[in-house]
Scaffold this motif. Structure first.
Motif, mmCIF file in Angstrom:
data_model
loop_
_atom_site.group_PDB
_atom_site.id
_atom_site.type_symbol
_atom_site.label_atom_id
_atom_site.label_comp_id
_atom_site.label_asym_id
_atom_site.label_seq_id
_atom_site.Cartn_x
_atom_site.Cartn_y
_atom_site.Cartn_z
ATOM 1 N N ARG A 23 -56.919 -98.637 2.651
ATOM 2 C CA ARG A 23 -57.968 -99.480 2.008
ATOM 3 C C ARG A 23 -58.390 -99.018 0.701
ATOM 4 N NH1 ARG A 23 -62.549 -101.305 6.782
ATOM 5 N NH2 ARG A 23 -60.706 -101.836 8.267
ATOM 6 N N GLY A 24 -57.968 -100.329 -0.407
ATOM 7 C CA GLY A 24 -58.158 -100.046 -1.592
ATOM 8 C C GLY A 24 -57.461 -98.412 -2.821
ATOM 9 N N ARG A 25 -56.230 -98.718 -1.375
ATOM 10 C CA ARG A 25 -56.183 -97.693 -2.279
ATOM 11 C C ARG A 25 -54.220 -98.533 -2.505
ATOM 12 N NH1 ARG A 25 -55.721 -91.336 0.079
ATOM 13 N NH2 ARG A 25 -57.626 -91.011 -1.439
ATOM 14 N N GLY A 26 -54.118 -99.266 -2.557
ATOM 15 C CA GLY A 26 -52.608 -100.314 -2.237
ATOM 16 C C GLY A 26 -52.784 -100.768 -3.176
ATOM 17 N N PHE A 27 -51.593 -101.516 -3.503
ATOM 18 C CA PHE A 27 -51.112 -102.396 -4.726
ATOM 19 C C PHE A 27 -51.111 -103.973 -4.110
ATOM 20 C CE2 PHE A 27 -49.514 -98.258 -5.294
ATOM 21 C CZ PHE A 27 -49.974 -97.269 -6.376
ATOM 22 N N GLY A 28 -51.823 -104.316 -3.295
ATOM 23 C CA GLY A 28 -51.860 -106.036 -3.268
ATOM 24 C C GLY A 28 -50.835 -106.298 -2.145
ATOM 25 N N ILE A 29 -51.246 -106.923 -1.648
ATOM 26 C CA ILE A 29 -49.740 -107.362 -0.255
ATOM 27 C C ILE A 29 -48.320 -107.783 -0.598
ATOM 28 C CG2 ILE A 29 -50.111 -110.252 -0.429
ATOM 29 C CD1 ILE A 29 -50.131 -107.867 2.604
ATOM 30 N N ILE A 30 -48.102 -107.706 -1.875
ATOM 31 C CA ILE A 30 -46.602 -107.722 -1.798
ATOM 32 C C ILE A 30 -46.144 -106.434 -2.242
ATOM 33 C CG2 ILE A 30 -44.410 -109.148 -3.341
ATOM 34 C CD1 ILE A 30 -46.356 -110.976 -1.286
ATOM 35 N N ALA A 31 -47.023 -105.413 -2.891
ATOM 36 C CA ALA A 31 -46.504 -104.553 -3.628
ATOM 37 C C ALA A 31 -46.577 -103.613 -2.510
ATOM 38 C CB ALA A 31 -47.136 -104.290 -4.772
ATOM 39 N N ASN A 32 -47.385 -103.753 -1.194
ATOM 40 C CA ASN A 32 -47.126 -103.218 0.015
ATOM 41 C C ASN A 32 -45.918 -103.396 0.883
ATOM 42 O OD1 ASN A 32 -49.781 -101.639 -0.602
ATOM 43 N ND2 ASN A 32 -51.313 -102.625 0.601
ATOM 44 N N LEU A 33 -45.601 -104.543 0.885
ATOM 45 C CA LEU A 33 -44.825 -104.848 1.383
ATOM 46 C C LEU A 33 -43.744 -104.209 1.030
ATOM 47 C CD1 LEU A 33 -45.639 -108.892 2.143
ATOM 48 C CD2 LEU A 33 -46.165 -106.936 3.882
ATOM 49 N N LEU A 71 -45.771 -92.697 0.702
ATOM 50 C CA LEU A 71 -45.402 -93.457 -0.694
ATOM 51 C C LEU A 71 -46.385 -94.258 -1.362
ATOM 52 C CD1 LEU A 71 -42.723 -94.511 -2.517
ATOM 53 C CD2 LEU A 71 -42.347 -95.930 -0.771
ATOM 54 N N ILE A 72 -47.361 -94.680 -0.387
ATOM 55 C CA ILE A 72 -48.643 -95.200 -0.953
ATOM 56 C C ILE A 72 -48.902 -94.536 -2.378
ATOM 57 C CG2 ILE A 72 -50.792 -96.061 -1.101
ATOM 58 C CD1 ILE A 72 -49.085 -98.496 1.401
ATOM 59 N N PHE A 73 -49.400 -92.959 -1.483
ATOM 60 C CA PHE A 73 -50.211 -92.133 -1.586
ATOM 61 C C PHE A 73 -48.728 -91.571 -3.100
ATOM 62 C CE2 PHE A 73 -51.158 -87.423 -1.913
ATOM 63 C CZ PHE A 73 -51.804 -86.991 -2.015
ATOM 64 N N ILE A 74 -47.777 -91.313 -2.662
ATOM 65 C CA ILE A 74 -47.472 -89.880 -4.122
ATOM 66 C C ILE A 74 -47.223 -91.509 -5.281
ATOM 67 C CG2 ILE A 74 -45.557 -89.980 -4.657
ATOM 68 C CD1 ILE A 74 -44.286 -89.033 -2.776
ATOM 69 N N ALA A 75 -46.990 -93.109 -4.942
ATOM 70 C CA ALA A 75 -47.641 -93.807 -6.208
ATOM 71 C C ALA A 75 -48.309 -93.710 -6.205
ATOM 72 C CB ALA A 75 -46.690 -95.595 -5.693
ATOM 73 N N GLY A 76 -50.322 -93.311 -5.525
ATOM 74 C CA GLY A 76 -51.171 -93.180 -6.489
ATOM 75 C C GLY A 76 -51.383 -92.379 -7.633
ATOM 76 N N ILE A 78 -48.910 -91.076 -8.947
ATOM 77 C CA ILE A 78 -47.802 -91.554 -10.480
ATOM 78 C C ILE A 78 -48.872 -92.403 -11.100
ATOM 79 C CG2 ILE A 78 -46.148 -92.819 -11.156
ATOM 80 C CD1 ILE A 78 -44.989 -90.902 -8.757
ATOM 81 N N LYS A 79 -49.472 -93.470 -10.401
ATOM 82 C CA LYS A 79 -50.241 -94.180 -11.266
ATOM 83 C C LYS A 79 -51.635 -94.485 -11.848
ATOM 84 C CE LYS A 79 -52.912 -98.938 -10.288
ATOM 85 N NZ LYS A 79 -53.571 -100.199 -9.189
ATOM 86 N N LYS A 80 -52.173 -93.140 -11.332
ATOM 87 C CA LYS A 80 -53.298 -92.570 -11.770
ATOM 88 C C LYS A 80 -53.013 -91.991 -13.662
ATOM 89 C CE LYS A 80 -55.817 -91.197 -8.656
ATOM 90 N NZ LYS A 80 -56.770 -90.259 -7.046
ATOM 91 N N ARG A 81 -51.814 -91.556 -13.869
ATOM 92 C CA ARG A 81 -51.320 -90.226 -14.839
ATOM 93 C C ARG A 81 -50.872 -91.068 -15.869
ATOM 94 N NH1 ARG A 81 -47.325 -85.729 -13.564
ATOM 95 N NH2 ARG A 81 -48.550 -84.224 -11.811
#
Length: 81
Positions: A23-33, A71-76, A78-81
């Motif tokens: 919760r709160g770390r995802g990218f929205g429902i479509i991106a999470n799918l 993958l969500i953790f790794i994408a998170g 990368i997103k922070k950079r």
């Protein structure tokens, strides 16, 4: 063809579950799918390298969720950079 559809369905379910778990770390429902489908492939590779095989719906779903969370953790990161 049926196994590809099954792979997509498990990936979609895994992406939704990973989004609920993180919760709160995802990218929205479509991106999470979408991440769930890619993450299920990643989970299969990672678990295969570790010597684990998944047999059955529950095991495949657990591997897919683990790959999606990774993958969500790794994408998170990368997103922070």
């Amino acid at each position: 063809m049926f196994s590809f559809i099954w792979f997509l369905l498990i990936g979609l379910a895994a992406g939704w579950l990973a989004g609920r778990i993180l919760r709160g770390r995802g990218f929205g429902i479509i991106a999470n799918l979408v991440i769930g489908v890619v993450g299920s492939f990643l989970g299969g590779i990672v678990f295969g390298l570790l010597g684990f095989r998944s047999y059955g719906l529950i095991a495949e779903l657990l591997v897919a969720v683990a790959g999606s969370i990774l993958l969500i953790f790794i994408a998170g990161l990368i997103k922070k950079r």
